[in-house]
Design a protein around this motif. Structure first.
Motif, short mmCIF file in Angstrom:
data_model
loop_
_atom_site.label_atom_id
_atom_site.label_comp_id
_atom_site.label_asym_id
_atom_site.label_seq_id
_atom_site.Cartn_x
_atom_site.Cartn_y
_atom_site.Cartn_z
N ASP A 74 38.44 34.51 41.09
CA ASP A 74 39.12 33.99 39.90
C ASP A 74 38.45 34.40 38.60
N GLU A 75 37.13 34.59 38.62
CA GLU A 75 36.42 34.90 37.38
C GLU A 75 36.46 36.38 37.02
N ASP A 76 36.67 37.26 38.01
CA ASP A 76 36.58 38.70 37.70
C ASP A 76 37.52 39.54 38.56
N ARG A 77 38.68 38.97 38.89
CA ARG A 77 39.61 39.67 39.78
C ARG A 77 39.99 41.05 39.24
N GLY A 78 40.31 41.11 37.96
CA GLY A 78 40.70 42.38 37.35
C GLY A 78 39.60 43.42 37.45
N LEU A 79 38.38 43.00 37.23
CA LEU A 79 37.25 43.92 37.33
C LEU A 79 37.02 44.35 38.77
#
Length: 263
Positions: free
Chosen positions: A17-22
């Motif tokens: 949830d904190e860095d899914r895009g990354l």
């Protein structure tokens, strides 16, 4: 850069949830060109579909995991099936399904019934079956035996068995063995077992956020780490990484036949 396919990743779960895009960007940068996402149960479908809608190289699958089978499993399984039969989304496999008696045997019969129903979804919709099996090979093979002469195809996910186990599973000629970070573990017996498994029957997976390969063991896994699995297979089979990438990609596309024309 070698193009790889992660045939099993849960990048849609809360661990990202904190860095899914990354995490998605890191996977692409590492050469992971396709991400296949097995569903877990009725509570995870929307999160999975949201991620797959955002990226055309993410492919959703639909299924009900055996450890989610409980006293309400029939109603929950029906909820999942409605996405397959009535929803607007296209799915690329039935998974993650199977039998898991490692933690609890309370719902053994119910797990077997849920699994067999989903085997028939795979046949009805001509989709590959992504099978999870833990401490349940006798039960799994008891059910699959009746389908040996059908068009069923798929992946035995997270294979960690013996040479004998591999031999039994490879009798299902349209199935591959999914190999993940476990193959990099110091005490893993998989390297020796794989010497008896043709590379033509192997696909790569991470099972992220679980089973991170060395040197990330004990940390959250992600699809970018698939490279470490491929590198270990290069050592085991004694061939260049480029050949591992090419063959495992070909193998994956034999399973996921409905993605071939997507690229």
């Amino acid at each position: 850069m070698n193009a790889l396919i992660d045939t099993h990743t849960h990048l849609y779960t809360e661990e990202f949830d904190e860095d899914r895009g990354l995490a998605v960007i890191r996977a692409v940068d590492a050469g992971v060109t396709r991400l296949f996402m097995p569903n877990i149960d009725d509570t995870t479908v929307e999160a999975m579909l949201s991620l797959c809608d955002a990226h055309d190289f993410c492919f959703p699958m639909i299924g009900f995991h055996p450890t989610s089978v409980d006293e309400n499993w029939k109603a929950r399984l029906q909820t999942v099936k409605q996405y397959l039969t009535d929803g607007p989304h296209r799915f690329y496999g039935i998974g993650e399904v199977g039998i898991d008696l490692y933690w609890d045997k309370t719902f053994r019969k119910e797990q077997m019934a849920a699994f067999e129903e989903q085997v028939n979804w795979a046949l009805d919709y001509n989709l590959p079956l992504i099978i999870h099996c833990r401490e349940a090979y006798p039960e799994l093979l008891e059910i699959l035996a009746a389908y040996k002469q059908t068009g069923l195809r798929g992946i035995f996910h997270s294979f960690t068995g013996s040479v004998e186990d591999a031999s039994q599973l490879l009798e299902y000629e349209s199935f591959m063995l999914g190999i993940n970070g476990v193959v990099t573990f110091k005490k893993s017996t998989l390297p020796e077992v794989l010497k008896n498994v043709p590379l033509e029957r192997v696909v790569l997976e991470t099972d992220s956020p679980y089973l991170a390969p060395v040197p990330y063991r004990g940390k959250r896994n992600e699809s970018a780490h698939l490279v470490k699995v491929a590198e270990r297979l290069s050592e085991i089979y004694g061939i260049p990484l480029s050949e591992i990438a090419a063959q495992t990609t070909e193998n994956a596309l034999k399973v996921f036949t409905n993605t071939e024309k997507s690229f």
